[in-house]
Design an enzyme around this catalytic site. Structure first.
Site, mmCIF file in Angstrom:
data_model
loop_
_atom_site.group_PDB
_atom_site.id
_atom_site.type_symbol
_atom_site.label_atom_id
_atom_site.label_comp_id
_atom_site.label_asym_id
_atom_site.label_seq_id
_atom_site.Cartn_x
_atom_site.Cartn_y
_atom_site.Cartn_z
ATOM 1 C CG ASP A 42 31.280 40.275 43.888
ATOM 2 O OD1 ASP A 42 31.518 39.707 42.805
ATOM 3 O OD2 ASP A 42 30.259 40.031 44.570
ATOM 4 C CB SER A 43 35.843 38.353 40.597
ATOM 5 O OG SER A 43 36.076 39.514 39.821
ATOM 6 C CG ASP A 81 29.860 42.738 40.823
ATOM 7 O OD1 ASP A 81 28.842 42.774 40.119
ATOM 8 O OD2 ASP A 81 30.746 41.860 40.695
ATOM 9 C CE LYS A 110 28.330 41.752 37.403
ATOM 10 N NZ LYS A 110 28.269 40.659 38.399
ATOM 11 C CD GLU A 112 26.509 37.494 42.259
ATOM 12 O OE1 GLU A 112 26.130 36.557 42.991
ATOM 13 O OE2 GLU A 112 27.713 37.744 42.056
ATOM 14 C CD GLU A 176 29.799 33.475 37.159
ATOM 15 O OE1 GLU A 176 29.426 34.621 37.490
ATOM 16 O OE2 GLU A 176 30.781 32.902 37.669
HETATM 17 O O1 KIV Z 1 32.780 39.660 39.973
HETATM 18 C C1 KIV Z 1 32.994 39.589 38.764
HETATM 19 O O2 KIV Z 1 34.103 39.843 38.280
HETATM 20 C C2 KIV Z 1 31.872 39.211 37.906
HETATM 21 C C3 KIV Z 1 32.178 38.766 36.523
HETATM 22 C C4 KIV Z 1 33.071 37.621 36.473
HETATM 23 C C5 KIV Z 1 30.954 38.599 35.714
HETATM 24 O O3 KIV Z 1 30.766 39.263 38.323
#
Ligand code: KIV
Length: 257
Positions: A42-43, A81, A110, A112, A176
């Site tokens: 989600d970056s 994510d 994934k 968090e 992280e």
């Molecule tokens: O959102 C993302 O790209 C991430 C990574 C940087 C671990 O969670």
């Protein structure tokens, strides 16, 4: 997918795990040649949409980008994510994870957090969904960008959370921005692999945002290393095209019908 996860688990103690982000087909195609895990992170909210927080990223954003990335991924494990607010309860987590998997054909999701979201993680795993954990700096809920695991209290909580995630069946955990000695201790304590980002060389693998490491995205975060300046090559091609168009050198007969 189970074989891919087994292969990743085996790498702990043997060789480093490579994890890279991809948000679309063409980048995913290249990333897939090197990565054990391709993450649609989600970056993408900050990298592609200039959001100041990943909290603005929607389920639709993640599904649209993942569907494109899926087209480029052949061999690596594809992890997506789950965005903020899509796993607040057990039932919403399951409903949204199923939707992500159905529409993107990804291998795992994934989430968090540790203890706070353990019921959601348990529920997903009980329903045969593969889950990757994420501890330390949690961009979806953290207000301040600062490293974690410095105090004894924080270190102990992180180790506890990591063990909790492991005992409930996550196959790996992103760490992280965790202090080197704490990340080392977590990695040595766990049987499952840790994938570090800003958490030292002691993790079992490393992840970076691909746009950061190729210099497409301008990031000044401490853990980012620019391995190539792809913008230079991009500009070379774009400038050549522009010059040839202006000089009427392009298109030639070869490029015309
Ligand atoms: O959102 C993302 O790209 C991430 C990574 C940087 C671990 O969670």
């Amino acid at each position: 997918m189970k074989d891919k996860i087994k292969k990743i688990l085996k790498k702990k103690h043997n060789s480093k795990i490579v994890c890279l982000t991809a948000y679309s087909k063409n980048i995913a195609e290249e990333v897939d040649k090197y990565a054990d895990i391709t993450l649609v992170g989600d970056s993408l909210g900050s990298v592609l949409y200039n959001y100041t927080t990943t909290r603005k990223v929607t389920l639709k954003d993640m599904i649209d980008h993942s569907r494109s990335a899926r087209l480029g991924i052949k061999k690596s494990l594809m992890v997506v994510d789950m965005p903020h607010n899509t796993y607040n309860t057990k039932s919403s987590a399951l409903k949204n994870a199923k939707k992500i998997i159905k529409e993107t054909r990804c291998d795992a999701v994934k989430l968090e957090g540790g203890k706070k979201i353990i019921n959601q993680i348990k529920h997903l795993i009980k329903n045969k969904i593969q889950v990757m954990g994420h501890l330390g700096l949690l961009p979806q809920t953290t207000k301040k960008f600062k490293s974690k695991g410095k105090s004894v209290k924080e270190k102990n909580q992180l180790i506890k959370d990591a063990l909790l995630l492991q005992s409930n069946g996550v196959f790996g955990i992103v760490l992280e921005c965790i202090k080197t000695s704490t990340a080392k201790q977590i990695t040595e304590t766990l049987k499952i692999p840790t994938i570090g980002i800003g958490s030292s060389v002691h993790c079992d693998g490393q992840v970076l945002v691909t746009d950061d490491l190729i210099g497409l995205n301008n990031s000044n975060i401490k853990f980012v290393k620019k391995f190539v300046n792809i913008r230079k090559y991009l500009n070379y091609g774009l400038r050549k095209f522009t010059l040839e168009v202006k000089a009427k050198k392009y298109p030639t007969k070869k490029h015309s019908y």
